[in-house]
Design a protein around this motif. Sequence first.
Motif, PDB file in Angstrom:
ATOM      1  N   ARG A   1      29.519  34.518  49.781  1.00 25.16           N
ATOM      2  CA  ARG A   1      30.662  33.595  49.764  1.00 25.16           C
ATOM      3  C   ARG A   1      31.775  34.016  50.719  1.00 25.16           C
ATOM      4  NH1 ARG A   1      30.221  29.763  46.182  1.00 25.16           N
ATOM      5  NH2 ARG A   1      28.795  29.979  44.397  1.00 25.16           N
TER       6      ARG A   1
ATOM      7  N   ALA B   1      34.149  29.880  43.108  1.00 22.39           N
ATOM      8  CA  ALA B   1      35.303  30.725  43.441  1.00 22.39           C
ATOM      9  C   ALA B   1      34.964  32.141  43.010  1.00 22.39           C
ATOM     10  CB  ALA B   1      36.564  30.236  42.752  1.00 22.39           C
TER      11      ALA B   1
ATOM     12  N   MET C   1      36.079  35.261  43.477  1.00 20.60           N
ATOM     13  CA  MET C   1      37.009  36.265  42.991  1.00 20.60           C
ATOM     14  C   MET C   1      37.534  35.946  41.596  1.00 20.60           C
ATOM     15  SD  MET C   1      36.967  38.706  44.982  1.00 20.60           S
ATOM     16  CE  MET C   1      38.289  39.614  44.173  1.00 20.60           C
ATOM     17  N   ILE C   2      37.286  34.766  41.090  1.00 27.77           N
ATOM     18  CA  ILE C   2      37.718  34.473  39.720  1.00 27.77           C
ATOM     19  C   ILE C   2      36.754  35.088  38.718  1.00 27.77           C
ATOM     20  CG2 ILE C   2      38.088  32.614  38.053  1.00 27.77           C
ATOM     21  CD1 ILE C   2      39.069  30.877  40.314  1.00 27.77           C
ATOM     22  N   TRP C   3      35.450  35.079  39.039  1.00 24.55           N
ATOM     23  CA  TRP C   3      34.434  35.495  38.087  1.00 24.55           C
ATOM     24  C   TRP C   3      33.856  36.876  38.349  1.00 24.55           C
ATOM     25  CZ3 TRP C   3      34.125  32.595  33.923  1.00 24.55           C
ATOM     26  CH2 TRP C   3      34.536  31.260  34.002  1.00 24.55           C
TER      27      TRP C   3
ATOM     28  N   ASP D   1      29.867  32.057  38.315  1.00 23.65           N
ATOM     29  CA  ASP D   1      30.375  32.189  39.685  1.00 23.65           C
ATOM     30  C   ASP D   1      29.697  31.194  40.619  1.00 23.65           C
ATOM     31  OD1 ASP D   1      31.855  34.057  41.732  1.00 23.65           O
ATOM     32  OD2 ASP D   1      29.829  33.749  42.522  1.00 23.65           O
TER      33      ASP D   1
ATOM     34  N   GLY E   1      31.025  27.742  39.692  1.00 22.14           N
ATOM     35  CA  GLY E   1      32.450  27.540  39.961  1.00 22.14           C
ATOM     36  C   GLY E   1      32.794  27.550  41.427  1.00 22.14           C
TER      37      GLY E   1
ATOM     38  N   GLU F   1      38.596  43.118  49.248  1.00 21.10           N
ATOM     39  CA  GLU F   1      38.582  42.577  47.896  1.00 21.10           C
ATOM     40  C   GLU F   1      37.239  42.840  47.216  1.00 21.10           C
ATOM     41  OE1 GLU F   1      39.609  38.497  47.981  1.00 21.10           O
ATOM     42  OE2 GLU F   1      41.637  38.836  48.755  1.00 21.10           O
TER      43      GLU F   1
END
Length: 401
Positions: A102, A60, A62-64, A55, A58, A108
């Motif tokens: 982040r 991003a 919410m991807i990890w 995370d 990367g 979310e």
Amino acid sequence: MSQARHHDGDHAPMRQFRNRVAGVRASVHRRAAGQLAAGMSVLPVVVVAVVVMADIAGGAGMIWLPLLAAGPALAAATNGPRGVLGVGLLAAGMGAVLGTGRGVPSHELAAVLSAVLAVTAASGLASVLRDRRERVLAAVRSVAEAAQHALLQPVPETVGPFRVAVRYSAAAAEARIGGDLYALVPTPHGIRLIVGDVRGKGLPAVGTAALVLGVFREAACDEPDLLAVVGRIERSLARNLGPDDFVTAVVAGYSLSGHLEVVNCGHAPPLLISASGDVVAVEPTHPSPPLGLRALSGQAPRLQRLSFDVGDQLLLYTDGVTEARDHEREFYPLADGVARHVCGDPARTLTALHDELLAHVGGRLHDDAALLLIRKQSEDGPAAVASPSGASAHQEPRLIS
């Protein structure tokens, strides 16, 4: 001033008590934290760390971040409930820190953390159930071990003029017992022993084995004739077994006259090993039906008498040994193995045979296997045995009658 010192002295025991309470609490907290940390295995923590690093790298979140739930899920298979809780709290804490840093929307982030906590709760329940099943399995194993000791009683290393060794392996490792049976009994009529194999598997086979051994131990002490012992077992099985059930067995005895007596009831022939290391299969001169089938065949068992001198050995075994196959479907060559490993110590011989057998099948037997080896020694101690390097498996046993 004295009043103040006196007042302060009155409260000293209370402060000591509070300090002790605080120390106990701190000790409990440290112990709980230590247990929580000890319960966490390395792999789930590594999974959480990998997700965190992915995370961070990367960028991003919410991807990890949802993958953090893999940590407590994996912990359910390797850790106890405390370990699962520890990994889950670690994953949730790291997710909250990364998500907040982040700027992940609160709804979310709340969804991600809820998922992690839900997986932690489910994994903790799974861990509790797994621990309970492991405790039940441990209890079953302890009962199985007790049943094995009651059914297959330990054989002493020395009985009369003999040194003795036994190796037994059940195909179901968790069960510890199976359908193979063995016993050695010193009696007023000499040393008597049996090795057999019950048709079938599971609890019915164990029950039949217990029946055979019970009758054998009683009859071996009561009956002066070895054929009478076999007859007692046959009559008991005829009353208690089904029409398709039977037991193959070799019943042997060393009589007071100094001869080895063998009755083979449909079983694999024993191996007679001379003092010089020659290995000979004791084939029955008159084949007899397995125990429990005499009424169908009408054939009565016959007795063989062999000479058995100082240094000679007799190996009885079940078909789980000779029918063990390797990856090329080749049977284990027991006679050749005995010729390679026979020595003056029966226990060492069977250990080498058993290790070689397991190597032959790749580490796990698919059928119960029993080995019982007796060696006649002089009254003053074990006699020397010649090196088996020139052993042969092609001689005839010294048959008396």
